[in-house]
Design a protein around this motif. Structure first.
Motif, PDB file in Angstrom:
ATOM      1  N   ILE A 107       0.840  -1.200   0.000  1.00 13.71           N
ATOM      2  CA  ILE A 107       0.000   0.000   0.000  1.00 13.71           C
ATOM      3  C   ILE A 107       0.875   1.250   0.000  1.00 13.71           C
ATOM      4  N   TYR A 108       0.662   2.116  -0.990  1.00 15.74           N
ATOM      5  CA  TYR A 108       1.389   3.379  -1.081  1.00 15.74           C
ATOM      6  C   TYR A 108       0.783   4.422  -0.141  1.00 15.74           C
ATOM      7  N   THR A 109       1.507   5.517   0.041  1.00 17.92           N
ATOM      8  CA  THR A 109       1.042   6.636   0.861  1.00 17.92           C
ATOM      9  C   THR A 109       1.062   7.923   0.059  1.00 17.92           C
ATOM     10  N   MET A 110      -0.053   8.670   0.095  1.00 14.03           N
ATOM     11  CA  MET A 110      -0.075  10.051  -0.369  1.00 14.03           C
ATOM     12  C   MET A 110       0.138  10.920   0.870  1.00 14.03           C
ATOM     13  N   LEU A 111       1.223  11.653   0.901  1.00 12.41           N
ATOM     14  CA  LEU A 111       1.598  12.430   2.078  1.00 12.41           C
ATOM     15  C   LEU A 111       1.019  13.833   1.985  1.00 12.41           C
ATOM     16  N   ASN A 112       0.266  14.209   3.007  1.00 14.69           N
ATOM     17  CA  ASN A 112      -0.536  15.427   2.990  1.00 14.69           C
ATOM     18  C   ASN A 112       0.031  16.472   3.957  1.00 14.69           C
ATOM     19  N   HIS A 113       0.364  17.653   3.442  1.00 14.81           N
ATOM     20  CA  HIS A 113       0.704  18.804   4.280  1.00 14.81           C
ATOM     21  C   HIS A 113      -0.505  19.727   4.272  1.00 14.81           C
ATOM     22  N   LEU A 142       6.487  27.780   2.918  1.00 13.26           N
ATOM     23  CA  LEU A 142       7.422  27.316   1.884  1.00 13.26           C
ATOM     24  C   LEU A 142       8.589  26.549   2.501  1.00 13.26           C
ATOM     25  N   THR A 143       9.032  26.992   3.659  1.00  7.77           N
ATOM     26  CA  THR A 143      10.107  26.280   4.353  1.00  7.77           C
ATOM     27  C   THR A 143       9.641  24.900   4.795  1.00  7.77           C
ATOM     28  N   GLU A 144       8.422  24.830   5.338  1.00  8.65           N
ATOM     29  CA  GLU A 144       7.889  23.551   5.812  1.00  8.65           C
ATOM     30  C   GLU A 144       7.764  22.521   4.687  1.00  8.65           C
ATOM     31  N   VAL A 145       7.200  22.921   3.554  1.00  8.98           N
ATOM     32  CA  VAL A 145       6.993  21.943   2.476  1.00  8.98           C
ATOM     33  C   VAL A 145       8.315  21.567   1.809  1.00  8.98           C
ATOM     34  N   SER A 146       9.259  22.496   1.787  1.00  8.03           N
ATOM     35  CA  SER A 146      10.576  22.177   1.244  1.00  8.03           C
ATOM     36  C   SER A 146      11.284  21.154   2.125  1.00  8.03           C
ATOM     37  N   GLU A 147      11.179  21.345   3.418  1.00  2.00           N
ATOM     38  CA  GLU A 147      11.785  20.395   4.353  1.00  2.00           C
ATOM     39  C   GLU A 147      11.099  19.032   4.260  1.00  2.00           C
ATOM     40  N   MET A 148       9.782  19.028   4.060  1.00  4.80           N
ATOM     41  CA  MET A 148       9.059  17.765   3.900  1.00  4.80           C
ATOM     42  C   MET A 148       9.530  17.022   2.652  1.00  4.80           C
ATOM     43  N   ALA A 149       9.629  17.726   1.539  1.00  2.35           N
ATOM     44  CA  ALA A 149      10.084  17.094   0.300  1.00  2.35           C
ATOM     45  C   ALA A 149      11.482  16.519   0.452  1.00  2.35           C
ATOM     46  N   GLU A 150      12.349  17.251   1.116  1.00  3.02           N
ATOM     47  CA  GLU A 150      13.727  16.790   1.330  1.00  3.02           C
ATOM     48  C   GLU A 150      13.757  15.546   2.209  1.00  3.02           C
ATOM     49  N   ALA A 151      12.926  15.533   3.248  1.00  2.79           N
ATOM     50  CA  ALA A 151      12.944  14.428   4.203  1.00  2.79           C
ATOM     51  C   ALA A 151      12.338  13.143   3.642  1.00  2.79           C
ATOM     52  N   TYR A 152      11.375  13.260   2.729  1.00  2.00           N
ATOM     53  CA  TYR A 152      10.626  12.083   2.278  1.00  2.00           C
ATOM     54  C   TYR A 152      10.940  11.668   0.840  1.00  2.00           C
ATOM     55  N   LYS A 153      11.753  12.405   0.137  1.00  2.00           N
ATOM     56  CA  LYS A 153      11.891  12.204  -1.306  1.00  2.00           C
ATOM     57  C   LYS A 153      12.388  10.815  -1.688  1.00  2.00           C
ATOM     58  N   ASN A 154      13.192  10.189  -0.841  1.00  2.00           N
ATOM     59  CA  ASN A 154      13.734   8.866  -1.170  1.00  2.00           C
ATOM     60  C   ASN A 154      13.037   7.749  -0.409  1.00  2.00           C
ATOM     61  N   THR A 155      11.815   7.983   0.017  1.00  2.00           N
ATOM     62  CA  THR A 155      11.089   7.017   0.837  1.00  2.00           C
ATOM     63  C   THR A 155      10.357   5.994  -0.032  1.00  2.00           C
ATOM     64  N   PRO A 156      10.755   4.718  -0.001  1.00  4.46           N
ATOM     65  CA  PRO A 156       9.988   3.703  -0.729  1.00  4.46           C
ATOM     66  C   PRO A 156       8.563   3.626  -0.199  1.00  4.46           C
ATOM     67  N   GLY A 157       7.604   3.631  -1.104  1.00  2.00           N
ATOM     68  CA  GLY A 157       6.203   3.587  -0.706  1.00  2.00           C
ATOM     69  C   GLY A 157       5.502   4.925  -0.810  1.00  2.00           C
ATOM     70  N   LEU A 158       6.263   5.998  -0.987  1.00  2.96           N
ATOM     71  CA  LEU A 158       5.646   7.312  -1.194  1.00  2.96           C
ATOM     72  C   LEU A 158       5.129   7.406  -2.630  1.00  2.96           C
ATOM     73  N   LEU A 159       3.864   7.802  -2.786  1.00  2.00           N
ATOM     74  CA  LEU A 159       3.288   7.900  -4.124  1.00  2.00           C
ATOM     75  C   LEU A 159       3.302   9.340  -4.635  1.00  2.00           C
ATOM     76  N   LEU A 160       2.794  10.264  -3.818  1.00  2.00           N
ATOM     77  CA  LEU A 160       2.769  11.663  -4.229  1.00  2.00           C
ATOM     78  C   LEU A 160       2.549  12.548  -3.011  1.00  2.00           C
ATOM     79  N   PHE A 161       2.722  13.860  -3.224  1.00  2.00           N
ATOM     80  CA  PHE A 161       2.497  14.856  -2.175  1.00  2.00           C
ATOM     81  C   PHE A 161       1.163  15.552  -2.420  1.00  2.00           C
ATOM     82  N   LEU A 162       0.502  15.920  -1.323  1.00  2.00           N
ATOM     83  CA  LEU A 162      -0.757  16.660  -1.404  1.00  2.00           C
ATOM     84  C   LEU A 162      -0.654  17.896  -0.520  1.00  2.00           C
ATOM     85  N   LEU A 163      -1.013  19.045  -1.081  1.00  2.00           N
ATOM     86  CA  LEU A 163      -0.988  20.299  -0.335  1.00  2.00           C
ATOM     87  C   LEU A 163      -2.401  20.734   0.032  1.00  2.00           C
TER      88      LEU A 163
END
Length: 416
Positions: A107-113, A142-163
């Motif tokens: 099961i993939y995850t859509m990560l929501n900020h 902008l700082t928060e979402v940039s930090e989120m992208a950096e922290a999760y970008k290489n995470t297996p199972g991540l499908l996409l980001f949602l704002l």
């Protein structure tokens, strides 16, 4: 003799840490999500974990690893058996659990900020209503979402980001409890220009920054229905996916065509569904809930790329997996399953009477929630909608030879 073993271990570890390549494909047939070269329909679920007696202040991710694993194993097994392939989860989940859910259950995850939907921190102070034109608020988000992208970008199972989460509705009221809108179109339009345009512009800036950091995962926004879609068309040209929380009853109406024409984006239903409480009979009504959900999923499948309709649907996230006993009062009566309807929606005609509310916020689960045990866990009892959608998700709308007639036949044969 050890070299082959070393190479095998290296290969297995590489597979475990492989980042999925997720992209949007647009061609003459339509628009679709592609994961590692394969067409992917999102059979999604809005998922959370709130034991009875808790509310939004509770976080599963702050519990012990052993507790989290036990909770996930119970619920993800139910989701997997249902045919769900993606869950919608808010930021707070650690990357290790996104990978665990994917590796163990597929099961993939859509990560929501939430992107300021429920407030924003400015210079150490919490502002309950976000002013998206405020420079400090802009920089903070902008700082928060940039930090989120950096922290999760290489995470297996991540499908996409949602704002966001229907942040356009948040322009009218504070907090997360659903209310009715002002009826005047003039007032709505004024608020859209005064407060909404800055928000959508900032969402687009956020999408640009996130995609500079992570080129493998698309960025979607979550809008309430299609309110302010014309402003979105002007301000969100770098967003990949139009996500929408849409509650229109058994049909989404013109949503597919309108999004296609106005935005030229794929449409993703980030929330939709029906409650399981009939406001007319004042009783639980599982058949009513399942009926609406089947009708919604049928339309989503009929509008995927390659068929004769809009061709821009990429899936959806049913709302929601289990009842939220805290939803109505937010901070009061947390151990009472309240059946009071807090808003009206004529699209749900089976229990609608003009002038009366019919949507019961605490009854949207496709599973009923049981009492909390001494260790903090609870059990779920699937409702009719669970089994109906289990049958629905057995269909792959991208399978060779699929037509809208075959989709209709598939759904007709599902017995509620």
């Amino acid at each position: 003799m050890f070299l082959p073993i070393i190479l095998l271990v290296f290969t297995l570890n590489s597979c475990d840490t492989k980042t999925d390549k997720v992209s949007i494909l647009k061609n003459k047939e339509g628009m679709k999500l592609v994961v590692n070269g394969e067409d992917f329909i999102i059979n999604g679920m809005n998922w959370d974990y709130f034991p009875i007696g808790t509310n939004f202040s509770y976080s599963l991710w702050e519990q012990s690893d052993a507790f989290i694993k036990t909770a996930l194993d119970a619920e993800m097994n139910l989701l997997k058996e249902m045919g769900v392939n993606t869950i919608r989860v808010y930021e707070g989940i650690q990357p290790q659990w996104i990978t665990y859910i994917y590796k163990e259950y597929g099961i993939y995850t859509m990560l929501n900020h939430s992107f300021g939907r429920y407030g924003v921190a400015i210079n150490g102070n919490w502002e309950p209503e976000t002013d998206y034109s405020n420079a400090n608020a802009q920089q903070g988000l902008l700082t928060e979402v940039s930090e989120m992208a950096e922290a999760y970008k290489n995470t297996p199972g991540l499908l996409l980001f949602l704002l966001g989460n229907e942040n356009n509705y948040g322009l009218f009221w504070a907090g997360s409890e659903t209310e009715d809108f002002p009826e005047g179109e003039t007032e709505k339009n004024e608020i859209g220009e005064l407060r909404g345009r800055a928000m959508y512009k900032l969402m687009n800036e956020a999408a640009i920054k996130m995609k500079e950091i992570d080129k493998n995962h698309p960025v979607a926004i979550c809008n309430g229905d299609d309110l302010y879609i014309d402003i979105i068309a002007e301000e969100c040209k770098d967003v990949d996916i139009y996500g929408t929380n849409m509650y229109r009853g058994k049909s989404f109406g013109d949503a597919f065509e309108r999004v296609k024409k106005t935005l030229n984006m794929p449409i993703l239903f980030t929330e939709f569904g029906a409650d399981a409480f009939n406001s007319l009979t004042q009783k639980e009504d599982q058949k009513m809930q399942a009926y609406y959900m089947l009708e919604n999923w049928k339309e989503i499948y009929e509008n995927v790329s390659g068929l004769e309709k809009a061709g821009n649907a990429i899936g959806g996230f049913t709302f929601q997996f289990s009842d939220g006993w805290w939803k109505l009062g937010q901070t009061t009566s947390l151990d009472i399953h309240d059946n009071h309807a807090s808003w009206a929606n004529g699209g749900y005609a089976l229990d609608y009477v003009k002038g009366a509310n019919n949507m019961s916020e605490e009854w949207f689960g496709i599973c009923a929630k049981g009492p909390t045990d001494t260790k903090g866990f609870y059990t779920l009892t699937p409702r009719a909608a669970y089994f109906a959608l289990q049958k629905a998700h057995q269909l792959n709308p991208y399978a060779k030879g699929i037509t809208t007639d075959l989709i209709s036949k598939h759904f007709r044969e599902i017995k509620i």
